[in-house]
Design an enzyme around this catalytic site. Structure first.
Site, PDB file in Angstrom:
ATOM      1  N   ARG A   1       0.817  -1.136   0.085  1.00  7.31           N
ATOM      2  CA  ARG A   1       0.001   0.062  -0.101  1.00  7.31           C
ATOM      3  C   ARG A   1       0.824   1.231  -0.080  1.00  7.31           C
ATOM      4  O   ARG A   1       1.921   1.255   0.671  1.00  7.31           O
ATOM      5  CB  ARG A   1      -0.882  -0.050   1.465  1.00  7.31           C
ATOM      6  CG  ARG A   1      -2.145  -1.165   1.240  1.00  7.31           C
ATOM      7  CD  ARG A   1      -3.376  -0.629   0.122  1.00  7.31           C
ATOM      8  NE  ARG A   1      -4.274  -1.386   0.041  1.00  7.31           N
ATOM      9  CZ  ARG A   1      -4.462  -2.422  -0.655  1.00  7.31           C
ATOM     10  NH1 ARG A   1      -3.187  -2.866  -1.356  1.00  7.31           N
ATOM     11  NH2 ARG A   1      -5.670  -3.139  -0.737  1.00  7.31           N
TER      12      ARG A   1
ATOM     13  N   GLU B   1      -2.183   7.720  -4.568  1.00  5.68           N
ATOM     14  CA  GLU B   1      -2.713   7.452  -5.946  1.00  5.68           C
ATOM     15  C   GLU B   1      -4.326   7.511  -5.711  1.00  5.68           C
ATOM     16  O   GLU B   1      -4.857   7.574  -4.546  1.00  5.68           O
ATOM     17  CB  GLU B   1      -2.341   5.883  -6.116  1.00  5.68           C
ATOM     18  CG  GLU B   1      -2.832   5.015  -5.138  1.00  5.68           C
ATOM     19  CD  GLU B   1      -2.735   3.665  -5.550  1.00  5.68           C
ATOM     20  OE1 GLU B   1      -3.576   2.578  -5.397  1.00  5.68           O
ATOM     21  OE2 GLU B   1      -1.384   2.971  -5.252  1.00  5.68           O
TER      22      GLU B   1
ATOM     23  N   HIS C   1      -0.557   0.075  -9.790  1.00  2.16           N
ATOM     24  CA  HIS C   1      -1.052  -0.648  -8.741  1.00  2.16           C
ATOM     25  C   HIS C   1      -1.972  -1.918  -9.326  1.00  2.16           C
ATOM     26  O   HIS C   1      -2.871  -2.224  -9.252  1.00  2.16           O
ATOM     27  CB  HIS C   1      -2.071  -0.034  -8.018  1.00  2.16           C
ATOM     28  CG  HIS C   1      -2.674  -0.353  -6.725  1.00  2.16           C
ATOM     29  ND1 HIS C   1      -3.147   0.222  -5.562  1.00  2.16           N
ATOM     30  CD2 HIS C   1      -2.638  -1.805  -6.337  1.00  2.16           C
ATOM     31  CE1 HIS C   1      -3.536  -0.483  -4.532  1.00  2.16           C
ATOM     32  NE2 HIS C   1      -3.103  -1.937  -4.869  1.00  2.16           N
TER      33      HIS C   1
END
Length: 367
Positions: free
Chosen positions: A212, A241, A258
């Site tokens: 993360r 993000e 991601h």
């Protein structure tokens, strides 16, 4: 009749839920979600949909469950759901193998594709859950020793002994695999901060964040790159993000939107796990037979394993696209073609000195 309201990007639902007693509705934005939610017995989401006290101060009376087709769930306030009498389900470990393959791809791209190039390396693995342990398994198959740091796991499981944080100084590279927890006894926000780069006898050659964004202090990583205490940075997740730091994007040796956990098999696993959980809770059938994945033809790899990986893993193509247009982060993530897990791919004509590494990554080798 059971009605499931599902985010329209969740795959494999037609395969998993072909039975007439289950009605599947789709939502594609906040308006369509809120319009249809009163009709649903369960809500199926991904990370782009937040569930908390601010986004949902109240829930329709009919809603009994929320499920996220993801391993992580920092986008869901599970306590708030429980307070409202709503069960919560997620898909732990669904993408562990996919993330591990992303990490291994970054490692062999950085250090080399032969057992000789990888021998003697030490990996620091921060977080030894399903994804961290799967990553360690591949790295060990590559001949890389692993230093595994996970104090909370040591507390939960006495059989597991976590390394001390200071032992990570002996690692040649570090990969992050913890959830984002801002508080509690073991907060992980900026866990990978300045202390990760201090008092090292030699520079950290590679740092990978596929966990993360907030787990890594990007400012600290940029400073370490400037001072030489960090040589190379791979980022699949970002602190803010889908908005990206231009400095972090420029500094990263590999930058992706991601997608480390993305593969056909990982996405199927995620959908299967939550459908199975919901079927047990709500009492409907689901199809447990695996689907027919889109498996590529055997790949000629006479140009070497590095070239084959660049063709087979979308990370390198997406890196170029993201640098060209950073604002396309969400579109690239949603529209990226699903890759196939390495175990489903056969390589032919691969140079013999790379056979051991290719097998460790999971590829089948043909003459």
């Amino acid at each position: 009749m059971i009605t499931l309201l599902c985010e329209n990007q969740i795959p494999w639902l037609k395969h998993l839920l072909p039975f007439p007693e289950v009605q599947v509705l789709s939502f594609w934005d906040d308006a369509s979600l809120r319009e249809q939610l009163p009709l649903a017995d369960a809500l199926l989401i991904r990370t782009v949909t937040r569930i908390d006290r601010l986004s949902f101060p109240a829930f329709p009376e009919r809603l009994k469950a929320v499920a996220t087709a993801t391993a992580g769930f920092d986008h869901v306030d599970a306590d708030w759901l429980g307070h409202n009498g709503i069960r919560f389900f997620h898909a732990p470990g669904c993408n562990a193998r996919s993330v591990a393959e992303y990490v291994a791809t970054a490692v062999v791209s950085r250090f080399g594709t032969t057992s000789g190039a990888l021998a003697g390396l030490k990996a620091g693995i921060i977080g030894y859950g399903k994804t961290g342990s799967q990553t360690a398994a591949i790295l060990r198959q590559l001949g890389i020793a692993c230093i595994c740091y996970d104090p909370p796991k040591s507390e939960r499981e006495p059989a597991f002994a976590s390394a001390a944080f200071g032992e990570l100084r002996d690692a040649n590279f570090i990969t992050l695999h913890v959830p984002l927890t801002p508080d509690g006894p073991h907060p992980t926000r900026h866990l990978a901060g300045p202390g990760l780069f201090l008092n090292r006898t030699k520079p950290l050659r590679l740092l990978i964040n596929a966990a993360r964004g907030g787990v890594l202090d990007e400012a600290a990583a940029l400073s370490a790159l400037q001072t030489g205490s960090l040589e190379s940075l791979v980022l699949d997740v970002w602190e803010n993000e889908p908005a990206l730091s231009p400095q972090s994007l420029e500094a990263a040796a590999l930058a992706t939107p991601h997608i480390a956990g993305y593969s056909q098999q990982a996405k199927y696993n995620a959908s299967r796990i939550i459908c199975e959980s919901l079927s047990g809770f709500l009492g409907f059938r689901f199809n447990s037979s695996p689907p027919a994945f889109d498996i590529p033809e055997p790949v000629r790899a006479e140009a070497g394993l590095a070239d084959a990986l660049r063709r087979l893993h979308p990370a390198f193509r997406l890196d170029q696209s993201l640098r060209t247009n950073p604002s396309s982060f969400s579109a690239l993530r949603n529209e990226a073609a699903d890759r196939c897990g390495f175990a489903y791919i056969a390589l032919s004509w691969l140079p013999e000195h790379e056979h051991q590494t290719a097998k460790a990554l999971g590829f089948t080798l043909l003459p």
